[in-house]
Design a protein around this motif. Structure first.
Motif, PDB file in Angstrom:
ATOM      1  N   ARG A  68      40.947  53.343  42.266  1.00  0.00           N
ATOM      2  CA  ARG A  68      41.240  52.796  40.938  1.00  0.00           C
ATOM      3  C   ARG A  68      41.197  51.272  40.972  1.00  0.00           C
ATOM      4  O   ARG A  68      40.664  50.637  40.057  1.00  0.00           O
ATOM      5  CB  ARG A  68      42.621  53.284  40.478  1.00  0.00           C
ATOM      6  CG  ARG A  68      43.016  52.805  39.080  1.00  0.00           C
ATOM      7  CD  ARG A  68      44.351  53.402  38.654  1.00  0.00           C
ATOM      8  NE  ARG A  68      45.442  52.967  39.511  1.00  0.00           N
ATOM      9  CZ  ARG A  68      46.092  51.809  39.366  1.00  0.00           C
ATOM     10  NH1 ARG A  68      45.736  50.969  38.401  1.00  0.00           N
ATOM     11  NH2 ARG A  68      47.072  51.487  40.179  1.00  0.00           N
ATOM     12  N   MET A  69      41.736  50.659  42.023  1.00  0.00           N
ATOM     13  CA  MET A  69      41.714  49.207  42.118  1.00  0.00           C
ATOM     14  C   MET A  69      40.295  48.676  42.325  1.00  0.00           C
ATOM     15  O   MET A  69      39.935  47.615  41.806  1.00  0.00           O
ATOM     16  CB  MET A  69      42.630  48.738  43.252  1.00  0.00           C
ATOM     17  CG  MET A  69      44.104  48.757  42.879  1.00  0.00           C
ATOM     18  SD  MET A  69      44.460  47.687  41.439  1.00  0.00           S
ATOM     19  CE  MET A  69      46.225  47.921  41.266  1.00  0.00           C
ATOM     20  N   VAL A  70      39.487  49.399  43.066  1.00  0.00           N
ATOM     21  CA  VAL A  70      38.089  48.981  43.219  1.00  0.00           C
ATOM     22  C   VAL A  70      37.377  49.027  41.876  1.00  0.00           C
ATOM     23  O   VAL A  70      36.561  48.150  41.558  1.00  0.00           O
ATOM     24  CB  VAL A  70      37.370  49.846  44.267  1.00  0.00           C
ATOM     25  CG1 VAL A  70      35.878  49.520  44.301  1.00  0.00           C
ATOM     26  CG2 VAL A  70      37.978  49.641  45.646  1.00  0.00           C
ATOM     27  N   ALA A  71      37.700  50.025  41.064  1.00  0.00           N
ATOM     28  CA  ALA A  71      37.126  50.090  39.720  1.00  0.00           C
ATOM     29  C   ALA A  71      37.556  48.892  38.882  1.00  0.00           C
ATOM     30  O   ALA A  71      36.762  48.344  38.097  1.00  0.00           O
ATOM     31  CB  ALA A  71      37.534  51.394  39.041  1.00  0.00           C
ATOM     32  N   VAL A  72      38.801  48.464  39.038  1.00  0.00           N
ATOM     33  CA  VAL A  72      39.284  47.273  38.330  1.00  0.00           C
ATOM     34  C   VAL A  72      38.510  46.039  38.792  1.00  0.00           C
ATOM     35  O   VAL A  72      38.068  45.214  37.977  1.00  0.00           O
ATOM     36  CB  VAL A  72      40.793  47.082  38.570  1.00  0.00           C
ATOM     37  CG1 VAL A  72      41.254  45.710  38.062  1.00  0.00           C
ATOM     38  CG2 VAL A  72      41.587  48.188  37.888  1.00  0.00           C
ATOM     39  N   ILE A  73      38.333  45.901  40.102  1.00  0.00           N
ATOM     40  CA  ILE A  73      37.578  44.764  40.644  1.00  0.00           C
ATOM     41  C   ILE A  73      36.157  44.777  40.111  1.00  0.00           C
ATOM     42  O   ILE A  73      35.630  43.746  39.682  1.00  0.00           O
ATOM     43  CB  ILE A  73      37.585  44.821  42.185  1.00  0.00           C
ATOM     44  CG1 ILE A  73      39.006  44.606  42.717  1.00  0.00           C
ATOM     45  CG2 ILE A  73      36.631  43.783  42.774  1.00  0.00           C
ATOM     46  CD1 ILE A  73      39.154  44.912  44.199  1.00  0.00           C
ATOM     47  N   ASN A  74      35.534  45.928  40.127  1.00  0.00           N
ATOM     48  CA  ASN A  74      34.170  46.055  39.623  1.00  0.00           C
ATOM     49  C   ASN A  74      34.090  45.639  38.155  1.00  0.00           C
ATOM     50  O   ASN A  74      33.204  44.883  37.747  1.00  0.00           O
ATOM     51  CB  ASN A  74      33.700  47.503  39.791  1.00  0.00           C
ATOM     52  CG  ASN A  74      32.290  47.721  39.292  1.00  0.00           C
ATOM     53  OD1 ASN A  74      31.320  47.526  40.013  1.00  0.00           O
ATOM     54  ND2 ASN A  74      32.159  48.145  38.033  1.00  0.00           N
ATOM     55  N   ASP A  75      35.041  46.114  37.361  1.00  0.00           N
ATOM     56  CA  ASP A  75      35.036  45.825  35.919  1.00  0.00           C
ATOM     57  C   ASP A  75      35.219  44.336  35.644  1.00  0.00           C
ATOM     58  O   ASP A  75      34.469  43.742  34.861  1.00  0.00           O
ATOM     59  CB  ASP A  75      36.145  46.630  35.239  1.00  0.00           C
ATOM     60  CG  ASP A  75      36.220  46.360  33.742  1.00  0.00           C
ATOM     61  OD1 ASP A  75      35.255  46.721  33.033  1.00  0.00           O
ATOM     62  OD2 ASP A  75      37.229  45.780  33.291  1.00  0.00           O
ATOM     63  N   GLU A  76      36.207  43.714  36.306  1.00  0.00           N
ATOM     64  CA  GLU A  76      36.474  42.300  36.026  1.00  0.00           C
ATOM     65  C   GLU A  76      35.363  41.420  36.572  1.00  0.00           C
ATOM     66  O   GLU A  76      34.981  40.430  35.934  1.00  0.00           O
ATOM     67  CB  GLU A  76      37.816  41.890  36.618  1.00  0.00           C
ATOM     68  CG  GLU A  76      38.311  40.533  36.133  1.00  0.00           C
ATOM     69  CD  GLU A  76      38.459  40.466  34.617  1.00  0.00           C
ATOM     70  OE1 GLU A  76      37.916  39.503  34.020  1.00  0.00           O
ATOM     71  OE2 GLU A  76      39.086  41.369  34.035  1.00  0.00           O
TER      72      GLU A  76
END
Length: 972
Positions: A68-76
């Motif tokens: 989930r945090m990697v998805a956040v990093i990818n999105d931002e």
């Protein structure tokens, strides 16, 4: 080059994260901050220093929370226009969670052995020698038992028994040589009375030792076994880097992740340095593959294989042999097979897997291990080298030829890693690393590094990380290695430095044109050594203007390694000659290829005497093979061949090149230690010529980087730039047309005074200082015909006035609240925390010497005063302020207007058009790093800190000297 800087040329930064134990809002804000600082991408890594409570929790790498945090990093990152690189496993070396048992195919494997010394003429009835390396997991498989007679004929060597031999990474015991022809296979003597398959590994040997009591024999038993190296809290097995099964274990984890399509900002999977830990490199299929390729059995020669200078240090047998050549030749055969397996079964497979999903692989290939580094760079899209302990340019060049001949757009650099420089490493230091790497052929950087600065939360019920964290936040490497480049106090200063690096990258991404290639066939390279430790001419070729790279036999056999118009690979680097330094051993295959290149028209310089034997036992075992090899040598060295010139010594190479008619693309005279690079723009008439006033690195034992102590001595034998290092060099550039200089700090292009010599070159004179990079752009134009027989005169800079600083104030940087722990919630004080009047220039001293209260402070020092101009510049002239010695970053305002971002290395600001004749107001803002505040408080501040050794405050501020005065001058 004032156009907007594209994100793909901006440096990336290695982002150290505490697993998923992060607050999303802070994570997003820090990514936005990294974008504001000028970074083009982030590399996501979880270090093994993260507390076990997190690594093994629901916030550990590979968990749902982590995803989930990697998805956040990818999105931002995508919102900021940045790219993301993901470590190929939970840290490094590469490990895969699909491996569940030490005996699974694909788990890292090693060769280990035991040895036992026996007297001749005795009877032995006992156990086999025990394995030197034993693990609690995994099943060892014995593959060979043998004996060799020890050569005890040399009393001097006998006396060394029990002593230690030093290597790059430690010490090992001294060993007497083995007589190669004395080999005895002892497998039939193991468990001779009860030779059941289940009993073989019980290892009972019954043997009548040949000879007399004066003879000494060494009995060996060899096993391969799982290396049982685990990371990620000790639960994830490191993969076999030599087998397709190991690559498949990586792919089996990543393919479902990448095929889901969620990570559209991800550019690359990344692997750090090859720090897998084995006794000796091995994979189960190696003996069969070795026999198929080399046509002999490796097993009898196992006592001779292995490399001692590996990291982590292994336990290779590596016994010397009699004759000596057998050990080195067999070992080269062995390391050649290792290189093939690593490239074809590991690197190539990973790149193919990533490519299926539109990703690439960025990998620090080869060094530390027994592989040919020049070749390995071909097998991934973005090869990478690193800085830590490896500051010499020669070692950084090793993969450049693979990049240029392989038509790769990027050669990446893990940039500026230094021991003992946490929070003290400045941007001048960073730029030193960048410039050296660019001249070595690299053109992309990943800064080492940045630690997550936000709040730590998560699944750990004790919240260990949050409780232990202190301002300015979680520290991936503690305070021992490198700066945290997301925690330098001033974002705008950081952005200015990243902009300058990006403009340099833009130039070095163009088509490389290299003068010379130097033959090198080696499998051992720690990357440690002084400058010119590989091609040991003490900079002779470099200082004449020649650029060069290293090529191996493998690279010379690439399809693009063809000769046209006297150049090797003319569509690529366009090497004008091949230099073959003295080779004691050389393969027949390489000699045949070099001869063919000469016959095709490539000038070849052979240095020293002809080699004495092949480097490979596979070319040397029989009389017929040796005769074939000698015939190859005779054809290359023993007769006159057009385009081949001999040089008795390495110092004779320039004369040999002149005899071949081979000249550099940049001619230098009187430049001293000056290095050149050439980059040609595709589809334009522009050629970039780069000159760099490099300084030399002299290393001692072990890792030596350019910064371990006081900032005045941050680099071995490096004097920070100043008038004392200035020299004038005569320069001639291949081409015909006007010449401009690029200021990478501002992006401006300014005309330079060069004249056409009528023979295809533009001539000029330049001033250059130590650590100064001069970037020239030649616009080829056949209509340009300003010819002069003499070099144009170099205009003297003339004094234009004086600067008098009258007051100093200091604004401290720190957490916004006393209990604050996050750098994200930190700022400069709105009003000065300390100030004083400056009566004389003698009061321009480091802040910590001005007042004891500033010894442990970090922040911005503001200097205000009067700039008096006696003469305004004429057309074509520039008005320059030089601040002498400034540490760390600074900006300049004149009459309330800020200049373009100043040169942070040469300490200059262009104030043209901002100052008028007479009195003007000047303000200089100098910003420190956090070193004195964080490190200094170990001896009396409020923030606990442990650092080995005594604290010495860094000298922040404007600190002029007689050699480096504060001055204002006019420059043409």
């Amino acid at each position: 080059m004032t156009e907007k800087i594209s994100m793909d040329v901006r440096p990336k930064v290695r982002y150290w994260l505490p697993g998923a134990a992060m607050e999303e809002a802070d994570l997003r804000e820090e990514i936005r901050m990294l974008a504001r600082r000028g970074f083009g991408g982030i590399e996501v890594v979880v270090l093994q220093s993260v507390p076990q409570e997190i690594l093994l929790s629901e916030d550990g790498w590979g968990s749902k929370n982590w995803d989930r945090m990697v998805a956040v990093i990818n999105d931002e990152a995508k919102k900021q226009g940045m790219t993301v690189d993901l470590a190929a496993g939970p840290g490094w070396p590469i490990a895969s969670p699909v491996l569940e048992s030490a005996d699974d195919p694909g788990v890292l494997c090693e060769l280990t052995y035991g040895c036992l010394e026996l007297e001749g003429g005795t009877h032995y009835d006992g156990a086999l020698p025990e394995r030197r390396v034993v693990h609690e997991e995994g099943t060892p498989k014995r593959i060979a038992v043998m004996a060799y007679r020890i050569d005890t004929s040399d009393p001097e060597k006998n006396a060394k028994l029990g002593t230690k031999v030093k290597s790059a990474f430690g010490e090992r015991e001294y060993r007497l040589p083995l007589i190669a022809e004395s080999y005895i296979n002892l497998e039939n003597y193991v468990n001779a009375e009860n030779n059941k398959v289940t009993a073989r590994d019980s290892g009972h040997l019954v043997w009548n030792v040949p000879g007399t009591p004066e003879d000494r024999w060494m009995v060996f038993a060899f096993w391969y076994q799982p290396a049982v190296q685990k990371i990620n809290g000790g639960r994830t097995y490191v993969v076999d880097h030599l087998s397709r099964e190991g690559a498949k274990a990586v792919a089996d984890y990543w393919e479902p992740v990448l095929s889901a399509g969620h990570y559209d900002a991800v550019e690359s999977l990344f692997c750090d340095s090859l720090e897998y830990d084995v006794a000796t490199d091995w994979t189960p299929a190696l003996p069969e593959i070795f026999r198929k390729i080399n046509h002999y059995d490796l097993l009898p020669y196992l006592p001779f294989i292995g490399m001692c200078d590996t990291y982590p240090a292994g336990d290779a047998p590596a016994f010397p042999s009699r004759p000596e050549s057998i050990q080195t030749q067999v070992n080269d055969d062995y390391m050649e097979i290792l290189t093939r397996l690593y490239c074809e079964e590991h690197l190539e497979q990973l790149e193919e897997m990533a490519g299926k999903y539109g990703k690439t692989v960025r990998y620090q290939v080869a060094y530390n291990k027994p592989f040919e580094e020049e070749r390995c760079g071909l097998y991934v899209e973005i090869p990478e080298n690193e800085a830590l302990g490896r500051s010499q340019i020669d070692g950084q060049r090793l993969m450049a030829a693979a990049v240029h001949m392989g038509r790769k757009s990027r050669y990446s650099f893990e940039c500026a890693a230094e021991f003992g420089q946490s929070y003290g490493q400045g941007y001048e230091d960073l730029m030193w690393w960048v410039k050296r790497s660019l001249m070595a052929g690299m053109n992309a950087q990943v800064l080492h590094g940045a630690s997550y600065s936000g709040r730590c939360t998560g699944a750990d019920p004790n919240n260990v990380l949050a409780k232990s964290a202190l301002w300015p936040g979680y520290e991936g490497f503690g305070k021992y290695v490198s700066n945290n480049w997301n925690r330098t106090p001033d974002e705008n200063h950081a952005r200015g430095c990243m902009d300058a690096i990006s403009r340099m990258n833009r130039v070095f991404r163009e088509h490389a044109r290299i003068d010379l290639c130097i033959f090198r066939q080696a499998y051992e390279n720690s990357g440690l050594g002084a400058d010119y430790y590989l091609y040991d001419d003490d900079g002779l070729l470099t200082n004449m203007g020649y650029s060069y790279e290293y090529v191996s036999d493998y690279l010379l056999h690439l399809p693009q390694a063809e000769v046209r118009n006297g150049e090797l690979d003319p569509e690529g680097p366009g090497y004008r000659a091949l230099i073959v330094p003295h080779q004691g051993k050389m393969s027949g295959r390489a000699m045949q290829r070099i001869l063919a290149l000469a016959e095709e028209g490539l000038p070849v310089v052979l240095v020293g005497e002809a080699p004495e034997e092949s480097c490979y036992f596979s070319e040397w075992r029989s009389a017929e093979e040796r005769e074939n090899w000698r015939n190859c040598r005779e054809r290359l060295w023993g007769r006159q061949v057009e385009n081949i010139v001999r040089a008795a010594e390495i110092s004779d190479v320039p004369e040999a090149l002149a005899a071949c008619g081979v000249s550099p693309r940049v001619f230098l005279e009187n430049g001293g230690d000056l290095m050149t690079a050439v980059r040609k723009e595709e589809n334009t008439d522009r050629i970039w010529y780069v000159l760099y006033g490099y300084n030399r690195i002299h290393t001692g034992e072990g890792f030596v980087g350019p910064g371990n102590a006081d900032p005045k001595d941050v680099k071995p034998v490096y004097q920070r730039p100043g008038k004392a290092s200035e020299r004038v060099a005569d320069v001639a550039l291949s081409g015909n047309g006007p010449v401009f200089s690029l200021d990478p700090w501002s992006g401006s292009l300014l005309p330079e005074k060069f004249m056409y010599d009528g023979a295809g070159r533009m001539k000029g004179r330049i001033r250059v200082e130590e650590d100064e990079m001069i970037i020239l752009c030649l616009h080829n134009d056949d209509r340009f015909s300003e010819i002069s027989g003499d070099l144009p005169e170099l205009s003297e800079c003339r004094k234009a006035g004086r600067i008098r600083f009258e007051e100093f104030s200091f604004c401290e940087f720190g957490p916004d609240t006393p209990e604050g722990k996050s750098f994200l919630r930190s700022s400069f004080a709105e009003t000065p925390t300390w100030s004083r009047k400056l009566e004389t220039d003698a009061e321009l001293i480091p802040w910590h010497e001005m007042d004891p209260s500033l010894k442990f402070a970090a922040g911005a020092g503001i200097y205000r005063g009067t700039l008096e101009i006696d003469e305004e510049p004429a057309d074509g002239e520039r008005l320059i302020v030089s601040l002498g010695d400034v540490y760390d970053t600074f900006t300049v305002c004149v009459n309330g207007v800020e200049t373009s971002f100043p040169d942070q290395v040469m300490k200059r600001a262009d104030i043209t058009g901002l100052a008028r004749k007479g009195k003007n107001r000047i303000e200089v803002r100098v910003v420190s790093e956090l070193y004195n505040k964080l490190v200094g408080t170990a001896t009396g501040g409020d923030i606990p800190y442990n650092l080995p050794g005594a604290f010495s405050p860094r000298c922040y501020g404007i600190c002029p000297s007689e050699e480096k005065p504060v001055e204002v001058y006019i420059k043409k």
